[in-house]
Design an enzyme around this catalytic site. Sequence first.
Site, mmCIF file in Angstrom:
data_model
loop_
_atom_site.group_PDB
_atom_site.id
_atom_site.type_symbol
_atom_site.label_atom_id
_atom_site.label_comp_id
_atom_site.label_asym_id
_atom_site.label_seq_id
_atom_site.Cartn_x
_atom_site.Cartn_y
_atom_site.Cartn_z
ATOM 1 N N ASP A 266 -7.060 14.197 -23.531
ATOM 2 C CA ASP A 266 -6.827 13.098 -23.435
ATOM 3 C C ASP A 266 -6.330 12.199 -24.514
ATOM 4 O O ASP A 266 -6.707 12.252 -26.142
ATOM 5 C CB ASP A 266 -8.335 12.916 -23.274
ATOM 6 C CG ASP A 266 -8.828 11.244 -22.960
ATOM 7 O OD1 ASP A 266 -7.585 10.659 -23.417
ATOM 8 O OD2 ASP A 266 -9.786 10.974 -22.767
ATOM 9 N N ARG B 267 -2.071 -1.394 -18.446
ATOM 10 C CA ARG B 267 -3.285 -1.188 -19.124
ATOM 11 C C ARG B 267 -3.038 0.053 -17.689
ATOM 12 O O ARG B 267 -2.931 -0.512 -16.830
ATOM 13 C CB ARG B 267 -4.140 -1.911 -18.347
ATOM 14 C CG ARG B 267 -4.476 -3.288 -19.214
ATOM 15 C CD ARG B 267 -5.787 -3.801 -18.770
ATOM 16 N NE ARG B 267 -6.499 -3.076 -19.489
ATOM 17 C CZ ARG B 267 -7.162 -2.920 -20.690
ATOM 18 N NH1 ARG B 267 -6.962 -3.772 -21.672
ATOM 19 N NH2 ARG B 267 -8.197 -2.071 -21.119
ATOM 20 N N GLU C 56 -0.083 5.011 -0.301
ATOM 21 C CA GLU C 56 -1.115 5.814 -0.794
ATOM 22 C C GLU C 56 -0.530 7.635 -0.491
ATOM 23 O O GLU C 56 0.410 7.134 0.446
ATOM 24 C CB GLU C 56 -2.479 6.494 -0.008
ATOM 25 C CG GLU C 56 -3.608 5.287 -0.734
ATOM 26 C CD GLU C 56 -4.378 5.411 0.546
ATOM 27 O OE1 GLU C 56 -4.661 5.342 1.683
ATOM 28 O OE2 GLU C 56 -6.355 5.156 0.136
ATOM 29 N N THR D 48 -3.833 7.195 -21.365
ATOM 30 C CA THR D 48 -4.242 5.563 -21.142
ATOM 31 C C THR D 48 -2.134 4.907 -21.906
ATOM 32 O O THR D 48 -1.622 5.706 -21.897
ATOM 33 C CB THR D 48 -4.800 4.666 -22.075
ATOM 34 O OG1 THR D 48 -4.682 5.025 -23.495
ATOM 35 C CG2 THR D 48 -6.330 4.810 -21.018
ATOM 36 N N TYR E 250 1.216 -1.208 -0.036
ATOM 37 C CA TYR E 250 0.190 0.158 -0.104
ATOM 38 C C TYR E 250 1.135 0.913 -0.165
ATOM 39 O O TYR E 250 1.823 1.369 0.665
ATOM 40 C CB TYR E 250 -0.962 0.548 1.282
ATOM 41 C CG TYR E 250 -2.289 -0.180 0.632
ATOM 42 C CD1 TYR E 250 -2.847 1.177 0.226
ATOM 43 C CD2 TYR E 250 -2.848 -0.830 0.976
ATOM 44 C CE1 TYR E 250 -4.380 0.963 -0.702
ATOM 45 C CE2 TYR E 250 -4.422 -1.437 0.937
ATOM 46 C CZ TYR E 250 -4.830 -0.028 -0.312
ATOM 47 O OH TYR E 250 -6.488 -0.215 -0.306
ATOM 48 N N LYS F 213 -2.788 1.872 -25.228
ATOM 49 C CA LYS F 213 -2.918 1.382 -26.756
ATOM 50 C C LYS F 213 -1.671 1.598 -27.241
ATOM 51 O O LYS F 213 -0.938 1.756 -27.121
ATOM 52 C CB LYS F 213 -4.275 2.550 -26.546
ATOM 53 C CG LYS F 213 -5.610 2.142 -25.811
ATOM 54 C CD LYS F 213 -6.323 3.282 -26.184
ATOM 55 C CE LYS F 213 -7.306 3.938 -24.639
ATOM 56 N NZ LYS F 213 -8.645 2.825 -24.362
#
Length: 492
Positions: A256, A294, A81, A285, A79, A288
């Site tokens: 984007d 991903r 954060e 992203t 973790y 692609k």
Amino acid sequence: MTADPATTYAAAPGAEYAETASQAYRAALQVIESVEPRIAAATRKELADQRDSLKLIASENYASPAVLLTMGSWLSDKYAEGTIGHRFYAGCQNVDTVETVAAEHARELFGAPYAYAQPHSGIDANLVAFWAILATRVEAPELAALGVKHVNDLSEADWETLRNKLGNQRLLGMSLDAGGHLTHGFRPNISGKMFHQRSYGTDPETGLLDYDALADAAREFKPLILIGGYSAYPRRVNFAKLREIADEVGATLMVDMAHFAGLVAGKVFTGDEDPVPHAHVTTTTTHKSLRGPRGGLVLAQPEYADAVDKGCPMVLGGPLSHVMAAKAVALAEARQPAFQSYAQRVADNAKALADGFLKRGARLVTGGTDNHIVLLDVTSFGLTGRQAESALLDSGVVTNRNSIPADPNGAWYTSGIRFGTPALTTRGFGAEEFDRVAELVVEVLTNTEPSSTGSGGISKAKYKLADGTADRVHAAAAELLNANPLYPGLTL
Ligand code: PLP
């Protein structure tokens, strides 16, 4: 034509380790098999299926074994954060290294002043950007009027006052049927609920982006955010012009570039066509055309950096450290000269595919392409997008149906098929192979006809593929695929 080794893994970093990668996968699958054999089987089958089909989905690619292997580690267990050096958990020194390296590669690759590598996906990257723009734009002068310095110091009552006062959560983005994305202010996505949205479209004659109409819409609507970028528009965009329009109306320009980030990284889109120097905030992203894992990224000008950095925990859950690590590896690959050859070939191949369709009499939205997307209007074959998509899939050609401008069949059945060249270019396909792909697609569509509904009408979903077509096309596709193997040298 033989594959250009510069664009395939034959020349990609790590390809010389094909046997080592094979051993790693064999071992991993054996371990998985001992716990849940169905997952091991599905994983093996997915590779076989991907190897055996013509993948023409514009948003998909094949990440390198180095990228894929990076994701299978204990980095997943941590973790973390918060931000680099400021985590809500102890023991994040290695995640700090991972995130630092990923952000550094992203900044260098795209020439961005600031990069945030945490978004789990493209939608998450856009949420981070929306929040950052709202947070940055409300700081002055609205915050001063409320007597607070930072958006984080606002009380509940202040927020209410601010929302009422601001009265401008307006977003101007490309319409869905012109190729925009759901996250650009449309109802099925939270952006359509957060913002008052209006769309700009394309010229009804040419199908091309109409910058004058866009400027008029911006002057009238006065958006807080002008959003550029698309999922299905087959042309380049002049982002310098979009920035001029944004500046004139006081909007923040957010781009984007999820779809075409690989063409930006590979220096196919430069100058006015490179969004990064023109946009205040750029999102993408990584899976692609960029050919990574991903995930998402946000790039920002310095004035938006602080707010972007609050993405986690503001709108994101804990960072996926194993995926950030894979982003770093993919970005390192994209900084190699071979990636520029790959990106150029993606664009050249899209042209070859478009020309292949045009010379066989098919109709393309905008009449062609100058990016990685070709949008075929299948009404000229008497079909809906849904019928065409299914008939192609029966023949081993994987695509997706897509709306076209002013689509007569609506957003579900649609009238278009979207094709993209990033994945098959990774396999080594060149212009000759893409011309053959066009021939096979046209063969399937000319041999498909809509079925009747049973009550005398014509179905928008049912279709009949002439006998023998699927087998013929499967066999022809297999020849192309076998000559350009996916992950050459990788054996399970
Ligand atoms: N933005 C654009 C332009 C896209 O095309 C997509 C996905 O298709 C996304 C965002 C969403 O990306 P993700 O599926 O990673 O959330």
